[in-house]
Design an enzyme around this catalytic site. Structure first.
Site, PDB file in Angstrom:
ATOM      1  N   PHE A 125      35.504  41.702  -5.172  1.00 42.06           N
ATOM      2  CA  PHE A 125      34.271  41.408  -4.448  1.00 42.06           C
ATOM      3  C   PHE A 125      34.167  42.384  -3.270  1.00 42.06           C
ATOM      4  CE2 PHE A 125      31.477  39.069  -1.591  1.00 42.06           C
ATOM      5  CZ  PHE A 125      30.539  38.539  -2.454  1.00 42.06           C
ATOM      6  N   ASP A 196      42.247  35.703  -3.299  1.00 45.30           N
ATOM      7  CA  ASP A 196      40.936  35.189  -2.928  1.00 45.30           C
ATOM      8  C   ASP A 196      40.508  34.230  -4.037  1.00 45.30           C
ATOM      9  OD1 ASP A 196      38.236  34.703  -2.498  1.00 45.30           O
ATOM     10  OD2 ASP A 196      37.850  36.695  -1.683  1.00 45.30           O
ATOM     11  N   TYR A 221      31.494  26.857  -0.003  1.00 41.89           N
ATOM     12  CA  TYR A 221      30.131  26.587  -0.473  1.00 41.89           C
ATOM     13  C   TYR A 221      29.923  26.825  -1.962  1.00 41.89           C
ATOM     14  CZ  TYR A 221      29.873  31.646   0.475  1.00 41.89           C
ATOM     15  OH  TYR A 221      30.135  32.985   0.515  1.00 41.89           O
ATOM     16  N   LYS A 222      30.957  27.267  -2.679  1.00 41.46           N
ATOM     17  CA  LYS A 222      30.799  27.491  -4.122  1.00 41.46           C
ATOM     18  C   LYS A 222      31.196  26.209  -4.863  1.00 41.46           C
ATOM     19  CE  LYS A 222      31.017  32.479  -3.640  1.00 41.46           C
ATOM     20  NZ  LYS A 222      31.850  33.670  -3.499  1.00 41.46           N
ATOM     21  N   ARG A 369      24.615  36.184 -15.017  1.00 43.07           N
ATOM     22  CA  ARG A 369      25.807  35.393 -14.735  1.00 43.07           C
ATOM     23  C   ARG A 369      25.459  33.906 -14.805  1.00 43.07           C
ATOM     24  NH1 ARG A 369      29.200  35.737  -9.146  1.00 43.07           N
ATOM     25  NH2 ARG A 369      27.268  34.801  -8.404  1.00 43.07           N
TER      26      ARG A 369
HETATM   27  C1  PLP Z   1      31.573  34.629  -2.518  1.00 42.07           C
HETATM   28  C2  PLP Z   1      32.758  35.475  -2.227  1.00 42.07           C
HETATM   29  C3  PLP Z   1      33.061  35.835  -0.909  1.00 42.07           C
HETATM   30  C4  PLP Z   1      32.118  35.479   0.182  1.00 42.07           C
HETATM   31  O1  PLP Z   1      32.579  35.792   1.453  1.00 42.07           O
HETATM   32  P1  PLP Z   1      31.772  35.250   2.718  1.00 42.07           P
HETATM   33  O2  PLP Z   1      32.523  35.778   3.859  1.00 42.07           O
HETATM   34  O3  PLP Z   1      31.750  33.765   2.618  1.00 42.07           O
HETATM   35  O4  PLP Z   1      30.381  35.767   2.635  1.00 42.07           O
HETATM   36  C5  PLP Z   1      34.245  36.539  -0.688  1.00 42.07           C
HETATM   37  N1  PLP Z   1      35.053  36.890  -1.714  1.00 42.07           N
HETATM   38  C6  PLP Z   1      34.762  36.566  -2.988  1.00 42.07           C
HETATM   39  C7  PLP Z   1      35.690  36.943  -4.090  1.00 42.07           C
HETATM   40  C8  PLP Z   1      33.592  35.861  -3.280  1.00 42.07           C
HETATM   41  O5  PLP Z   1      33.278  35.575  -4.541  1.00 42.07           O
END
Ligand code: PLP
Length: 410
Positions: A125, A196, A221-222, A369
């Site tokens: 990401f 992560d 939040y996911k 997705r």
């Molecule tokens: C959604 C996601 C994030 C989001 O990071 P934020 O700091 O909450 O915006 C980070 N890493 C991964 C792998 C994600 O899927």
């Protein structure tokens, strides 16, 4: 061959089916984007309302003590910890995933002096890579981010690597790393391992302690449904906590914040990783959202997720052969809780789907997705989603010009 009747039968036998009533979902919507923003639990909405109507407006500042606001990062952290195989006191709910990555990568580099590499994969990401770049630029001294393709990770772990930083599930294609094997591989080379868990926490069983993972971060939040911008979490293995430090050494991580002394001294344990005042409206929402998991086993969630993903893939391939390329691993054991399909016209196809009430998302340039969230998604909806996709493809209705219009958030 799969039938809708068979899927309805699975719904009737589904031990998780009743959980859907704990969520507010709009009528006529099939939600396949809980991996981006989880649906709203009724308990979260009730709790935020109570926080507004009583704890904030009436009890005011007293609520830091009387409503237990001050301990929420630790309490909510431990609730998350139980869902990811952490021990008590190893998980903290705070800040964003990006900020927590900064804190933990800094810590990792400090714990491995002389090692100059942060190793990641180039499909990680973006924020994970950006934060590692930013930290390298800040610290200098030859510290560098090295990113290789996912297949080359294991071979790239050597004595120069301070920390291996990977996403457990790939956000673009759903590919799932073998946490135990790669953690072991990192440890064999003397490196630390940071996972992560943004796309795996709340989606599948995770055993951080059993895998001897050093560090982890993830999203609130996911799959944990804490609400837009809900606090993230961070995890530090017990055995590292005495040496743990944070460059964001704010007062909430101080031993005695309310002594207001001018010199920093870290709190005992994981609490030292806090920086500033927690976002209470968001963290109470996340706290209440976690009530949904009471009595739910992650194995049940995983079993349903696999069956839902497999059913979706089977229907897409049966009804629309050759139209999409499956970019997620076909083998369920190697996939998270999402199915990703490649199509050159991914954007307008997804907009046409959303217009028909089937909400997924697009990852540029060409990936549709679909996230599967067994807490609130039925098997029949999997059929109906695939069936709507088929109608759009058969009728070419995605070609209408207004489906081409791009939005800021995809
Ligand atoms: C959604 C996601 C994030 C989001 O990071 P934020 O700091 O909450 O915006 C980070 N890493 C991964 C792998 C994600 O899927």
């Amino acid at each position: 061959m799969l039938t809708r009747e068979h899927l309805l039968q699975l719904d009737r036998q589904d031990p998780l089916a009743a959980l859907r009533d704990q969520f507010v979902l709009p009528a006529g919507t099939i939600y396949l984007d809980g991996n981006s923003l989880g649906a709203m639990p009724r308990a979260a909405a009730d709790r935020v309302r109570r926080t507004l109507d009583h704890d904030w407006s009436q009890a005011l500042v007293r609520s830091w003590n009387s409503a237990g606001w001050v301990d929420l990062p630790q309490r909510v952290g431990d609730r998350i910890g139980r869902l990811i195989g952490a021990r008590e006191g190893e998980t903290l709910a705070c800040d964003s995933t990006s900020v927590n990555l900064f804190k933990l990568l800094s810590l990792a580099v400090k714990l491995r002096p002389g090692r100059k590499l942060i190793l990641s994969d180039c499909e990680n990401f973006p924020t994970d890579l950006y934060i590692a770049e930013g930290l390298s630029a800040l610290l200098g001294g030859g510290l560098e981010l090295r990113s290789v393709s996912p297949g080359e990770i294991e071979a790239a772990i050597d004595e120069r690597v301070a920390v291996v930083s990977l996403s457990h599930v790939n956000y673009r294609n759903g590919a799932l790393y073998d946490m135990a094997a790669i953690t072991q591989r990192a440890h064999n080379a003397g490196a630390l391992m940071l996972w992560d868990l943004a796309h795996s926490a709340g989606a599948l069983p995770i055993h951080l302690a059993a895998c001897d993972v050093d560090l982890a971060v993830g999203c609130g939040y996911k799959y944990f449904n804490g609400g837009p911008g809900a606090p993230a979490f961070l995890y530090i293995a017990q055995r590292l906590q005495a040496q743990a430090s944070t460059p964001l050494s704010g007062w909430f991580g101080h031993q005695r914040p309310f002594d207001f002394v001018p010199v920093y001294a870290p709190a005992a344990g994981i609490s030292r990783m806090l920086a500033g005042t927690p976002a209470i409206l968001s963290i109470v929402s996340l706290d209440a959202a976690l009530d949904v998991w009471t009595g739910v086993s992650m194995e049940q969630v995983r079993a349903k997720s696999i069956l839902q993903c497999e059913s979706f893939v089977a229907l897409v391939e049966q009804w629309m052969p050759g139209v999409f390329e499956l970019v997620s691993p076909r083998e369920s054991a190697k996939r998270g809780s999402q199915v990703c399909l490649r199509h050159a016209e991914a954007w307008p196809i997804m907009q046409a789907l959303i217009a028909r009430g089937v909400i997924g998302d697009v990852r540029a340039p060409d990936i549709l997705r679909f996230g599967f969230t067994p807490l609130y998604l039925s098997y029949a909806e999997v059929w109906d989603a695939a069936s709507t996709l088929r109608e759009i493809i058969d009728a070419d209705s995605w070609r209408q010009p207004h489906y081409q219009i791009r939005a800021k958030v995809t």
